[in-house]
Design an enzyme around this catalytic site. Sequence first.
Site, PDB file in Angstrom:
ATOM      1  CE1 TYR A  38      -7.800  -9.102 -24.986  1.00 28.41           C
ATOM      2  CE2 TYR A  38      -6.627 -11.218 -25.336  1.00 28.41           C
ATOM      3  CZ  TYR A  38      -7.476 -10.465 -24.507  1.00 28.41           C
ATOM      4  OH  TYR A  38      -7.987 -10.816 -23.488  1.00 28.41           O
TER       5      TYR A  38
ATOM      6  CG  PHE B   8       1.488  -5.880   3.032  1.00 25.67           C
ATOM      7  CD1 PHE B   8       1.963  -4.752   3.455  1.00 25.67           C
ATOM      8  CD2 PHE B   8       0.636  -6.015   1.967  1.00 25.67           C
ATOM      9  CE1 PHE B   8       1.530  -3.352   2.989  1.00 25.67           C
ATOM     10  CE2 PHE B   8       0.327  -4.710   1.358  1.00 25.67           C
ATOM     11  CZ  PHE B   8       0.631  -3.476   2.028  1.00 25.67           C
ATOM     12  CB  THR B   9      -3.083  -5.164   4.551  1.00 25.88           C
ATOM     13  OG1 THR B   9      -2.541  -4.519   3.349  1.00 25.88           O
ATOM     14  CG2 THR B   9      -2.925  -4.215   5.791  1.00 25.88           C
TER      15      THR B   9
ATOM     16  CG  ASP C 285       5.889  -8.400  -0.602  1.00 27.11           C
ATOM     17  OD1 ASP C 285       5.933  -7.681  -1.607  1.00 27.11           O
ATOM     18  OD2 ASP C 285       4.811  -8.213   0.085  1.00 27.11           O
TER      19      ASP C 285
ATOM     20  CE  LYS D 215       2.933  -0.252  -2.658  1.00 28.65           C
ATOM     21  NZ  LYS D 215       2.781  -1.524  -2.343  1.00 28.65           N
TER      22      LYS D 215
ATOM     23  NE  ARG E 210      -0.248  -0.208   6.240  1.00 28.43           N
ATOM     24  CZ  ARG E 210      -1.365  -0.164   5.756  1.00 28.43           C
ATOM     25  NH1 ARG E 210      -2.362  -0.235   6.233  1.00 28.43           N
ATOM     26  NH2 ARG E 210      -1.207  -0.505   4.231  1.00 28.43           N
TER      27      ARG E 210
ATOM     28  CG  PHE F 214      -6.667  -0.442   6.224  1.00 28.86           C
ATOM     29  CD1 PHE F 214      -6.596  -1.545   6.223  1.00 28.86           C
ATOM     30  CD2 PHE F 214      -5.933   0.271   5.238  1.00 28.86           C
ATOM     31  CE1 PHE F 214      -6.055  -2.231   5.095  1.00 28.86           C
ATOM     32  CE2 PHE F 214      -5.460  -0.245   4.115  1.00 28.86           C
ATOM     33  CZ  PHE F 214      -5.443  -1.808   4.250  1.00 28.86           C
TER      34      PHE F 214
HETATM   35  C1  LIG Z   1       1.651  -2.351  -1.695  1.00 28.99           C
HETATM   36  C2  LIG Z   1       2.105  -3.542  -1.373  1.00 28.99           C
HETATM   37  C3  LIG Z   1       1.316  -4.984  -1.740  1.00 28.99           C
HETATM   38  C4  LIG Z   1       0.249  -5.129  -2.696  1.00 28.99           C
HETATM   39  O1  LIG Z   1       0.565  -4.478  -3.911  1.00 28.99           O
HETATM   40  P1  LIG Z   1      -0.780  -3.739  -4.448  1.00 28.99           P
HETATM   41  O2  LIG Z   1       0.047  -3.183  -5.666  1.00 28.99           O
HETATM   42  O3  LIG Z   1      -1.034  -2.393  -3.863  1.00 28.99           O
HETATM   43  O4  LIG Z   1      -1.749  -4.540  -5.016  1.00 28.99           O
HETATM   44  C5  LIG Z   1       2.060  -6.266  -1.457  1.00 28.99           C
HETATM   45  N1  LIG Z   1       3.163  -6.127  -0.437  1.00 28.99           N
HETATM   46  C6  LIG Z   1       3.695  -4.866   0.059  1.00 28.99           C
HETATM   47  C7  LIG Z   1       4.873  -5.184   1.000  1.00 28.99           C
HETATM   48  C8  LIG Z   1       3.143  -3.705  -0.359  1.00 28.99           C
HETATM   49  O5  LIG Z   1       3.806  -2.707   0.135  1.00 28.99           O
END
Ligand SMILES: *Cc1c(COP(=O)(O)O)cnc(C)c1O
Length: 460
Positions: A76, A128-129, A219, A262, A386, A452
């Site tokens: 843990y 970004f969303t 980011d 990613k 998008r 979306f």
């Molecule tokens: C995917 C993504 C996020 C958010 O990350 P999650 O792992 O999906 O929560 C933030 N910024 C960018 C540019 C992304 O592509």
Amino acid sequence: MKNVIKRSWAEPYKMKMVELLKMTTPSQRKKALLEAGYNTFLLKSQDVYIDLLTDSGTAAMSDRQWAGMMMGDEAYAGSRNFYHLEEVVKNIYGYKYLIPTHQGRGAENILSKILIKKGDIIPGNMYFTTTRLHQELAGGKFEDIIIDEAHDPENEFLFKGNVDLNKLERLVKKYGAKKIPYVSIATSVNMAGGQPISMKNLKELRAFTKKMGIRIIHDMTRVAENAYFIQQREKGFANKPVKEIVKEICSYTDGATMSAKKDALVNIGGFLAINDWDVFEEARNMVVVYEGLHTYGGLAGRDMEAMAIGIGESVCDDHIRARVGQVIYLGEKMRGYEIPIVKPIGGHGIFVDAKKFLPHIPQNQFPAQTLAAEIYLDSGVRTMERGVVSAGRKANGENYYPKLELVRFTIPRRVYTQAHMDVIAESAASVYERRNKINGMKMVYEPKYLRFFQAKFERV
Ligand SMILES: *Cc1c(COP(=O)(O)O)cnc(C)c1O
């Protein structure tokens, strides 16, 4: 005679196991699409042939990562995998303090809550969303400071992820630096089509924000792909390994949120990294509320191990050359069929310009949503909207109408073959041939947040 044959990019790995796919018939796809309300997010993955919905969490892990999974320490507290990850983040990215989170938005939530006060302004190189939503939920307002070129899918400028420093300066003049907790900088800007920021621009931004006492939060979801483009395109970097370029990028920023799903080649995971002890301390406090203890942040030990190993693999030149090489291969193939795509070709996928593809469909009838549905119908290839659906609504309830109305063909890392790329391009070309017969859609169900993901549509 001198040998002038150009060597192709090729994968620095081979296959050890394969995942079998279901091939569907047109009538099966028609039924599945209807049930999904023409939203590709609502399709069942078993009805999809080639899944280009996202490059998020869809990578194939290496044999080493799988071996790492077996070395998960599921204690843990104080798992050895956490300390391994911490060391990797420090060594490869150079950030001092690490908070693991279940994925990127977990880090965005914590960071936004700590740094943003009600009424604050957060400038960034395109929204970004999830990032913008967390900024807004914390009481802030996002302001786009990306260069104008980024909003023009035809413009072939090589660094469309760059910040327009004049736009930033105007914001600082208007609101004052105190109202700007940080500038939000994405590498390989997702919503612009995977477009990189240059090192020169980032350095200039660093100089300006330093003078103003404003932080830069990075980011870094696709930092390795951005670094590769710097190596290929920016003067002075041709002979530098991607690994070094990645570290230099990070050195001009004060902290980062990462979706490791990613670049970092894992199926789940993320983190917040920060150089400032005070922010770290508060984040370490808060992560316990939202994610889990500060040494696991919502992840299993094995997930952290796979992430630590994946980060190392993600910054290898051979890996990133093949990764981006495959994306460019698909893009060139589509250009060969005269399909309108965002140029230059970005790092993680091909973005098709739906306004150009379906010029007879007005934006309020969702051309990109429509096109994504048509591609699926044609071949079982799943892509993503998008455009106006993703952009959502403003605080006053009005739709955002983004200039870019795109369909994203996102390529998972190390998953598909060159023959798959051929089929994808051929499918897009078939739909392009019958584009005049395609009608738009209307939205019949709309969720409140990040619509979306779950919205439903009908044909008009
Ligand atoms: C995917 C993504 C996020 C958010 O990350 P999650 O792992 O999906 O929560 C933030 N910024 C960018 C540019 C992304 O592509």
